[in-house]
Design a protein around this motif. Sequence first.
Motif, PDB file in Angstrom:
ATOM      1  N   CYS A   1       0.818  -1.217   0.000  1.00  0.00           N
ATOM      2  CA  CYS A   1       0.000   0.000   0.000  1.00  0.00           C
ATOM      3  C   CYS A   1       0.855   1.273   0.000  1.00  0.00           C
ATOM      4  CB  CYS A   1      -0.937   0.016   1.210  1.00  0.00           C
ATOM      5  SG  CYS A   1      -2.363  -1.085   1.048  1.00  0.00           S
ATOM      6  N   VAL A   2       2.010   1.208   0.652  1.00  0.00           N
ATOM      7  CA  VAL A   2       2.871   2.397   0.709  1.00  0.00           C
ATOM      8  C   VAL A   2       3.978   2.355  -0.337  1.00  0.00           C
ATOM      9  CG1 VAL A   2       2.379   2.837   3.134  1.00  0.00           C
ATOM     10  CG2 VAL A   2       4.307   1.376   2.535  1.00  0.00           C
ATOM     11  N   GLY A   3       3.920   1.361  -1.220  1.00  0.00           N
ATOM     12  CA  GLY A   3       4.845   1.324  -2.350  1.00  0.00           C
ATOM     13  C   GLY A   3       6.168   0.655  -2.091  1.00  0.00           C
ATOM     14  N   PHE A   4       6.281  -0.100  -0.983  1.00  0.00           N
ATOM     15  CA  PHE A   4       7.521  -0.819  -0.715  1.00  0.00           C
ATOM     16  C   PHE A   4       7.569  -2.090  -1.540  1.00  0.00           C
ATOM     17  CE2 PHE A   4       8.197   0.852   3.893  1.00  0.00           C
ATOM     18  CZ  PHE A   4       8.517   2.094   3.363  1.00  0.00           C
ATOM     19  N   ASN A   5       8.767  -2.474  -1.966  1.00  0.00           N
ATOM     20  CA  ASN A   5       8.955  -3.741  -2.658  1.00  0.00           C
ATOM     21  C   ASN A   5       8.820  -4.865  -1.641  1.00  0.00           C
ATOM     22  OD1 ASN A   5      10.223  -6.103  -3.824  1.00  0.00           O
ATOM     23  ND2 ASN A   5      11.031  -4.753  -5.411  1.00  0.00           N
TER      24      ASN A   5
END
Length: 221
Positions: free
Chosen positions: A206-210
């Motif tokens: 959701c926060v764009g972390f891999n």
Amino acid sequence: MIVSQSNLRRHGTIWGQLFRHLLVLGLLLAAGWCYWVYWQINAVASQDNAQHADAIAVFGAAEYNGRPSPVFHARLDHAVDLYRRQIAPVIITLGGGGDKDSGKTEGGVGRDYLLANGVPFGSIIAETRSTDTEQQVNRLAEIARENGFHHIVVVSDGTHLFRIRALCENAGLDVYTSPRATIGHLDRYDMASRYFHEILSYSAWCVGFNTDWLEGKEDPY
């Protein structure tokens, strides 16, 4: 200008209190978020939304020397049951392999299992390059576009399906979730590990972390 020690202590106390309040607020927000995700996971896991579609997609799990693991076995059995009920005319098996798999892939092993259980070769599409859930969804989206599939039943573990559905919707797929049957008894530690993994993976996405570092080669099922 000389600032008195009492003023320094007062300002220090104010900032300290503000930090503690913000910390408590952050913890409350994090706890609320985790509870919301937990509730969503449970809601999706408790429902079988399988209905007539263009294809059934089975998300990969471990394979051992060309044989599906018990979890993967249960997912494939569920897909076969849906196929025999004429839910969809095609089954897609998803999942690649690693250096330790001697050329075997989850998608290929899944295809072989389906063939051994009476599903015709022409009714199977084996995807063999993906290494985690997000890649499996991306490859599924490509397969859907290439074959004109508009509605897909996705099969996996119940706790896995909320994240799969979110990823599929983000990829533009219209999916119906269908959990595989439960195998044996999961103790509290194993169940807690699954929920922790899913909450952490979904939150990171959701926060764009891999999320590769969370999943490694495959999901921990």
